[in-house]
Design a protein around this motif. Structure first.
Motif, PDB file in Angstrom:
ATOM      1  N   LYS A  35      11.335 -16.032  34.522  1.00  0.00           N
ATOM      2  CA  LYS A  35      11.831 -14.853  33.812  1.00  0.00           C
ATOM      3  C   LYS A  35      10.844 -13.689  33.837  1.00  0.00           C
ATOM      4  O   LYS A  35      11.221 -12.546  33.578  1.00  0.00           O
ATOM      5  N   THR A  36       9.589 -13.950  34.138  1.00  0.00           N
ATOM      6  CA  THR A  36       8.574 -12.892  34.061  1.00  0.00           C
ATOM      7  C   THR A  36       7.935 -12.549  35.402  1.00  0.00           C
ATOM      8  O   THR A  36       7.131 -11.620  35.476  1.00  0.00           O
ATOM      9  N   SER A  37       8.285 -13.283  36.471  1.00  0.00           N
ATOM     10  CA  SER A  37       7.635 -13.051  37.769  1.00  0.00           C
ATOM     11  C   SER A  37       8.618 -13.336  38.902  1.00  0.00           C
ATOM     12  O   SER A  37       9.658 -13.963  38.701  1.00  0.00           O
ATOM     13  N   THR A  38       8.234 -12.871  40.083  1.00  0.00           N
ATOM     14  CA  THR A  38       8.950 -13.306  41.282  1.00  0.00           C
ATOM     15  C   THR A  38       8.511 -14.733  41.599  1.00  0.00           C
ATOM     16  O   THR A  38       7.373 -15.114  41.314  1.00  0.00           O
ATOM     17  N   ASN A  86      -1.015 -15.734  43.903  1.00  0.00           N
ATOM     18  CA  ASN A  86      -1.490 -14.575  43.183  1.00  0.00           C
ATOM     19  C   ASN A  86      -2.029 -15.007  41.820  1.00  0.00           C
ATOM     20  O   ASN A  86      -1.944 -16.173  41.428  1.00  0.00           O
ATOM     21  N   SER A  87      -2.585 -14.047  41.077  1.00  0.00           N
ATOM     22  CA  SER A  87      -3.247 -14.373  39.817  1.00  0.00           C
ATOM     23  C   SER A  87      -2.271 -14.962  38.797  1.00  0.00           C
ATOM     24  O   SER A  87      -2.641 -15.861  38.028  1.00  0.00           O
ATOM     25  N   GLU A  89       0.461 -16.786  39.409  1.00  0.00           N
ATOM     26  CA  GLU A  89       0.760 -18.163  39.798  1.00  0.00           C
ATOM     27  C   GLU A  89      -0.393 -19.098  39.465  1.00  0.00           C
ATOM     28  O   GLU A  89      -0.177 -20.211  38.966  1.00  0.00           O
ATOM     29  N   ILE A  90      -1.629 -18.648  39.724  1.00  0.00           N
ATOM     30  CA  ILE A  90      -2.804 -19.467  39.422  1.00  0.00           C
ATOM     31  C   ILE A  90      -2.902 -19.704  37.918  1.00  0.00           C
ATOM     32  O   ILE A  90      -3.209 -20.804  37.457  1.00  0.00           O
ATOM     33  N   MET A  91      -2.631 -18.659  37.133  1.00  0.00           N
ATOM     34  CA  MET A  91      -2.663 -18.788  35.680  1.00  0.00           C
ATOM     35  C   MET A  91      -1.643 -19.808  35.193  1.00  0.00           C
ATOM     36  O   MET A  91      -1.949 -20.651  34.338  1.00  0.00           O
ATOM     37  N   ASN A  92      -0.431 -19.767  35.729  1.00  0.00           N
ATOM     38  CA  ASN A  92       0.612 -20.697  35.289  1.00  0.00           C
ATOM     39  C   ASN A  92       0.332 -22.130  35.734  1.00  0.00           C
ATOM     40  O   ASN A  92       0.691 -23.079  35.031  1.00  0.00           O
ATOM     41  N   MET A 215      -2.419  -3.610  44.856  1.00  0.00           N
ATOM     42  CA  MET A 215      -2.253  -5.042  44.593  1.00  0.00           C
ATOM     43  C   MET A 215      -1.559  -5.756  45.735  1.00  0.00           C
ATOM     44  O   MET A 215      -1.803  -6.918  46.017  1.00  0.00           O
ATOM     45  N   MET A 216      -0.665  -5.056  46.435  1.00  0.00           N
ATOM     46  CA  MET A 216       0.002  -5.649  47.580  1.00  0.00           C
ATOM     47  C   MET A 216      -0.981  -5.897  48.705  1.00  0.00           C
ATOM     48  O   MET A 216      -0.900  -6.889  49.436  1.00  0.00           O
ATOM     49  N   GLU A 217      -1.955  -5.010  48.856  1.00  0.00           N
ATOM     50  CA  GLU A 217      -2.963  -5.187  49.907  1.00  0.00           C
ATOM     51  C   GLU A 217      -3.857  -6.370  49.584  1.00  0.00           C
ATOM     52  O   GLU A 217      -4.255  -7.121  50.472  1.00  0.00           O
ATOM     53  N   GLU A 218      -4.182  -6.590  48.298  1.00  0.00           N
ATOM     54  CA  GLU A 218      -5.018  -7.712  47.931  1.00  0.00           C
ATOM     55  C   GLU A 218      -4.325  -9.037  48.179  1.00  0.00           C
ATOM     56  O   GLU A 218      -4.946 -10.049  48.499  1.00  0.00           O
ATOM     57  N   ALA A 219      -2.993  -9.046  48.084  1.00  0.00           N
ATOM     58  CA  ALA A 219      -2.229 -10.286  48.272  1.00  0.00           C
ATOM     59  C   ALA A 219      -2.108 -10.669  49.737  1.00  0.00           C
ATOM     60  O   ALA A 219      -1.810 -11.813  50.059  1.00  0.00           O
ATOM     61  N   LEU A 220      -2.273  -9.716  50.646  1.00  0.00           N
ATOM     62  CA  LEU A 220      -2.117  -9.991  52.071  1.00  0.00           C
ATOM     63  C   LEU A 220      -3.336 -10.687  52.645  1.00  0.00           C
ATOM     64  O   LEU A 220      -4.435 -10.516  52.193  1.00  0.00           O
TER      65      LEU A 220
END
Length: 220
Positions: A35-38, A86-87, A89-92, A215-220
């Motif tokens: 509900k809060t993320s992709t 991403n951050s 997903e790691i948190m969850n 943030m998109m560049e950091e994820a790549l």
């Protein structure tokens, strides 16, 4: 509520209760993430199952040093066979592991309370404006031919459409036949983004131009 339901000897009832609560709380964590993320279906399933797996591992170890070392080695193998996330997903994942640890040691009430508090806080932060980037900073990448003098060729376009430009990196691509220029830019008007890119494409020979969020560049 905050006392462990496990005794020195693990019974079938206490084991089933710990696993059942872990599965239920895993579903809650997974639902909040959806509900809060992709998300992907695989990751949603993973979040739902992690607490039960962790609680099972903790109950299996139960103070056994040899078993603990073997399980640590298994976790290391899983770590190197997993994709980076991403951050959020790691948190969850860490959230699900913490709940699994609480269930595995028998503190099911504490696990339920933590799940409710953290889930509600996550939802609250997600629906609020907390953490939103309002600076307007974007990453601009322009590909130019190797024979083009790129040092000042885009200056007039930058002056017209941007209020701030900082060149961050220049590198060769495509076996050295092209250059990729990277800038941090802030546009004067977000609605002129297409016109800005069209001007750059006209100047660089219609080669690749990209404008993205940092943030998109950091994820790549």
């Amino acid at each position: 509520m905050f006392n462990s339901i496990l005794t020195e000897s693990l019974s079938l009832i206490s084991f089933a209760l710990c696993i059942g609560v872990a599965l239920l709380l895993g579903l809650v964590i997974s639902f909040v993430h959806m509900k809060t993320s992709t998300y992907s279906k695989n990751f949603a399933i993973t979040l739902a199952v992690i607490p039960a797996l962790i609680s099972t591992v903790i109950m299996m170890v139960n103070g056994n040093l040899g078993t603990s070392i073997a399980i640590l080695g298994s976790f290391s193998l899983i770590r190197f066979r997993s994709l980076p996330g991403n951050s959020k997903e790691i948190m969850n994942v860490f959230f699900a592991m913490a709940v699994g640890l609480a269930c595995g040691t028998g503190y099911v009430g504490f696990a339920a309370l933590i799940t409710i508090v953290v889930s509600l806080f996550t939802i609250l932060l997600s629906i609020s404006n907390f953490g939103e980037d309002k600076s307007g900073l974007k990453v601009l990448k322009i590909v130019v031919p190797e024979d083009m003098d790129y040092t000042s060729i885009f200056d007039d376009i930058f002056k017209l459409y941007t209020k701030e430009v900082t060149e961050t990196m220049t590198r060769t691509i495509n076996m050295g036949s092209m250059y990729e220029l990277t800038y941090n830019v802030r546009l004067k008007n977000e609605k002129e983004e297409k016109a800005f890119i069209d001007e750059l494409r006209t100047r660089n020979g219609n080669l690749k131009v990209s404008l993205s969020h940092p943030m998109m560049e950091e994820a790549l």
